[in-house]
Design a protein around this motif. Structure first.
Motif, PDB file in Angstrom:
ATOM      1  N   LEU D  24    -102.866   4.556  32.414  1.00 11.44           N
ATOM      2  CA  LEU D  24    -101.564   4.339  31.771  1.00 11.44           C
ATOM      3  C   LEU D  24    -101.724   3.441  30.550  1.00 11.44           C
ATOM      4  O   LEU D  24    -102.662   2.634  30.481  1.00 11.44           O
ATOM      5  N   ALA D  25    -100.782   3.579  29.625  1.00 16.67           N
ATOM      6  CA  ALA D  25    -100.789   2.706  28.442  1.00 16.67           C
ATOM      7  C   ALA D  25    -100.403   1.282  28.854  1.00 16.67           C
ATOM      8  O   ALA D  25     -99.634   1.087  29.794  1.00 16.67           O
ATOM      9  N   VAL D  26    -100.936   0.298  28.135  1.00 16.98           N
ATOM     10  CA  VAL D  26    -100.536  -1.092  28.374  1.00 16.98           C
ATOM     11  C   VAL D  26     -99.017  -1.197  28.208  1.00 16.98           C
ATOM     12  O   VAL D  26     -98.449  -0.598  27.307  1.00 16.98           O
ATOM     13  N   GLY D  27     -98.382  -1.937  29.136  1.00 17.38           N
ATOM     14  CA  GLY D  27     -96.923  -2.078  29.086  1.00 17.38           C
ATOM     15  C   GLY D  27     -96.191  -1.049  29.916  1.00 17.38           C
ATOM     16  O   GLY D  27     -94.966  -1.108  30.048  1.00 17.38           O
ATOM     17  N   ALA D  28     -96.907  -0.111  30.518  1.00 21.77           N
ATOM     18  CA  ALA D  28     -96.246   0.907  31.348  1.00 21.77           C
ATOM     19  C   ALA D  28     -95.632   0.253  32.591  1.00 21.77           C
ATOM     20  O   ALA D  28     -96.156  -0.732  33.113  1.00 21.77           O
ATOM     21  N   THR D  29     -94.525   0.819  33.017  1.00 15.98           N
ATOM     22  CA  THR D  29     -93.828   0.272  34.193  1.00 15.98           C
ATOM     23  C   THR D  29     -94.069   1.172  35.409  1.00 15.98           C
ATOM     24  O   THR D  29     -94.632   2.271  35.278  1.00 15.98           O
ATOM     25  N   ILE D  30     -93.584   0.702  36.539  1.00  8.92           N
ATOM     26  CA  ILE D  30     -93.640   1.539  37.738  1.00  8.92           C
ATOM     27  C   ILE D  30     -92.859   2.827  37.505  1.00  8.92           C
ATOM     28  O   ILE D  30     -93.261   3.901  37.939  1.00  8.92           O
ATOM     29  N   GLN D  35     -93.044   8.801  37.077  1.00  8.50           N
ATOM     30  CA  GLN D  35     -92.892  10.060  36.322  1.00  8.50           C
ATOM     31  C   GLN D  35     -94.206  10.829  36.283  1.00  8.50           C
ATOM     32  O   GLN D  35     -94.252  12.034  36.488  1.00  8.50           O
ATOM     33  N   ARG D  36     -95.277  10.082  36.025  1.00 10.48           N
ATOM     34  CA  ARG D  36     -96.596  10.702  35.974  1.00 10.48           C
ATOM     35  C   ARG D  36     -96.965  11.308  37.344  1.00 10.48           C
ATOM     36  O   ARG D  36     -97.444  12.444  37.430  1.00 10.48           O
ATOM     37  N   LEU D  37     -96.663  10.538  38.421  1.00 11.40           N
ATOM     38  CA  LEU D  37     -97.025  11.024  39.760  1.00 11.40           C
ATOM     39  C   LEU D  37     -96.174  12.227  40.156  1.00 11.40           C
ATOM     40  O   LEU D  37     -96.647  13.151  40.827  1.00 11.40           O
ATOM     41  N   GLN D  38     -94.914  12.224  39.755  1.00 11.37           N
ATOM     42  CA  GLN D  38     -94.037  13.357  40.092  1.00 11.37           C
ATOM     43  C   GLN D  38     -94.490  14.631  39.384  1.00 11.37           C
ATOM     44  O   GLN D  38     -94.358  15.736  39.915  1.00 11.37           O
ATOM     45  N   ALA D  39     -95.045  14.474  38.184  1.00 12.72           N
ATOM     46  CA  ALA D  39     -95.574  15.644  37.469  1.00 12.72           C
ATOM     47  C   ALA D  39     -96.801  16.188  38.206  1.00 12.72           C
ATOM     48  O   ALA D  39     -96.973  17.406  38.341  1.00 12.72           O
ATOM     49  N   ARG D  40     -97.581  15.240  38.743  1.00 14.33           N
ATOM     50  CA  ARG D  40     -98.834  15.638  39.414  1.00 14.33           C
ATOM     51  C   ARG D  40     -98.587  16.120  40.839  1.00 14.33           C
ATOM     52  O   ARG D  40     -99.272  17.027  41.332  1.00 14.33           O
ATOM     53  N   PHE D  41     -97.600  15.497  41.515  1.00 14.64           N
ATOM     54  CA  PHE D  41     -97.281  15.829  42.917  1.00 14.64           C
ATOM     55  C   PHE D  41     -95.787  16.132  43.011  1.00 14.64           C
ATOM     56  O   PHE D  41     -94.990  15.276  43.413  1.00 14.64           O
ATOM     57  N   PRO D  42     -95.370  17.354  42.673  1.00 11.52           N
ATOM     58  CA  PRO D  42     -93.920  17.649  42.583  1.00 11.52           C
ATOM     59  C   PRO D  42     -93.166  17.411  43.896  1.00 11.52           C
ATOM     60  O   PRO D  42     -91.952  17.196  43.869  1.00 11.52           O
ATOM     61  N   GLN D  60     -91.694  -4.094  44.701  1.00  5.49           N
ATOM     62  CA  GLN D  60     -91.364  -4.216  43.276  1.00  5.49           C
ATOM     63  C   GLN D  60     -90.403  -3.088  42.898  1.00  5.49           C
ATOM     64  O   GLN D  60     -90.384  -2.040  43.546  1.00  5.49           O
ATOM     65  N   SER D  61     -89.639  -3.348  41.850  1.00  5.17           N
ATOM     66  CA  SER D  61     -88.687  -2.324  41.401  1.00  5.17           C
ATOM     67  C   SER D  61     -89.304  -1.497  40.275  1.00  5.17           C
ATOM     68  O   SER D  61     -90.411  -1.792  39.801  1.00  5.17           O
ATOM     69  N   ARG D  62     -88.588  -0.479  39.843  1.00  4.48           N
ATOM     70  CA  ARG D  62     -89.125   0.478  38.871  1.00  4.48           C
ATOM     71  C   ARG D  62     -89.384  -0.125  37.483  1.00  4.48           C
ATOM     72  O   ARG D  62     -90.147   0.430  36.705  1.00  4.48           O
ATOM     73  N   ASP D  63     -88.766  -1.273  37.206  1.00  5.39           N
ATOM     74  CA  ASP D  63     -89.003  -1.858  35.880  1.00  5.39           C
ATOM     75  C   ASP D  63     -90.164  -2.872  35.877  1.00  5.39           C
ATOM     76  O   ASP D  63     -90.423  -3.510  34.848  1.00  5.39           O
ATOM     77  N   TYR D  64     -90.864  -2.989  36.966  1.00  7.81           N
ATOM     78  CA  TYR D  64     -92.038  -3.867  37.015  1.00  7.81           C
ATOM     79  C   TYR D  64     -93.089  -3.372  36.022  1.00  7.81           C
ATOM     80  O   TYR D  64     -93.419  -2.181  36.000  1.00  7.81           O
ATOM     81  N   VAL D  65     -93.628  -4.275  35.199  1.00  6.88           N
ATOM     82  CA  VAL D  65     -94.652  -3.909  34.215  1.00  6.88           C
ATOM     83  C   VAL D  65     -96.033  -4.010  34.869  1.00  6.88           C
ATOM     84  O   VAL D  65     -96.434  -5.079  35.343  1.00  6.88           O
TER      85      VAL D  65
END
Lengths: 81, 129, 129, 81
Positions: D24-30, D35-42, D60-65
């Motif tokens: 993931l790019a630096v600064g990516a959140t949960i 999103q990435r995992l859902q694309a890989r594992f629908p 942790q919540s979805r906005d965790y960096v």
């Protein structure tokens, strides 16, 4: 008629005895019995609002009409557990 | 509903009581309460409590409470032991088990039973200095 | 507050746990919960439940709950055992003991702890047919 | 940066694996990771409202960096007791 009265817990200390009996007129209630007992054992008067009363193994209120041979129990609030 | 009531001067063996538990396949929750004699009463240190019991009435009142408990909750079994006579500090005076399908029922029924017994069962305590 | 936590595949010996209880003189109430595997899950008969646990996180979450419990109630001791792996119908999967001065505190703390563990401790069950 | 992801309970069946890792790019959140995992594992998409997320041993919540080396866990509602 005759009713037997049993005292429990510190009511035995207040009256100085574990048991007593009273001769009452037919139709007398627990309220009448309590008046008679308070005259005989004045230490019971201070406890009158926290006195529990049973006839046999059931709680009864002051307007319960006594029967010959009833076994009445007087005691302070219970404290099991 | 299975019910077991013991009012006795003998020491209470909680491990043996637990080992004797029976639960059928639909039951998922057993709640226990052990009431133990504390080392002070009204801020005064004590060594024991002496329990006095009007036994026939106590047994009758306990069974009335069990009847009501059975009406209120789907309890499979209730077992209760109350010691009488002198119970030393640190020893249990009361042991209650309530077995039910789910924990909410067991907790509610067990707490209700203890509250009620302290209201209606003719047992009294006297601190021993 | 004394705390004891055991997450283990071994059968739970409630009698031994009870025998190991320690209470100081100010404590009057011990409340226990035994959660036992029921014979059906979602109306289907089962023979056991298999518990999976993310152990480091489970231990951390349990200790956070113990911290919070200690802030809320004057509890002297909490002991908790959770079985993992396959637990047969009729066997306990969870055992909790809470010791406090009075019964209200022990019951409240014990119920709160169970409610919370079912919310945050990473343990999952899978019925075994 | 690299984060490792661990799946628990039936999430392992949904993804077909116990662990995965993502670059993931630096600064990516949960949220970005999900999103990435859902694309890989629908199969994870249907569970998104009941997915619990931890980093290490803390929720942790979805906005965790995310940070490089974070160990993320994804799992369904817990069922202890």
């Amino acid at each position: 008629m005759t009713v037997r009265v049993q005292f429990w817990s510190y009511f035995k200390d207040l009256t100085g005895c574990a048991q007593a009996s009273e001769e009452l007129a037919v139709g007398a209630t627990i309220g009448d019995l309590l008046q008679r007992l308070q005259a005989r054992f004045p230490n019971l008067i201070a406890m009158q609002n926290s006195t529990l009363i049973a006839v046999g193994v059931e709680y009864q209120s002051r307007d319960y009409v006594l029967k010959d041979g009833d076994e009445v129990s007087l005691f302070p609030p219970v404290q099991g557990g | 509903m299975l019910r077991s009531l013991l009012i006795s001067p003998d020491p209470l063996d909680e491990s043996a009581l637990i080992a004797a538990r029976r639960m059928t396949g639909g039951m998922g929750a057993a709640v226990y309460f052990s009431g133990v004699v504390r080392g002070s009463e009204a801020s005064q240190p004590i060594s024991a409590i002496e329990y006095e019991c009007f036994r026939p009435m106590a047994e009758h009142q306990f069974h009335q409470l069990f009847d009501e408990l059975e009406r209120r909750w789907p309890v499979e079994s209730v077992r209760l032991v109350h010691r009488i006579g002198v119970v030393k500090v640190g020893e249990p005076s009361l042991w209650v088990e309530v077995v039910a399908p789910h924990r909410g029922e067991s907790f509610a029924a067990c707490q209700w039973l203890i509250d009620e017994l302290k209201r209606v069962v003719p047992i009294w305590k006297k601190p021993v200095g």
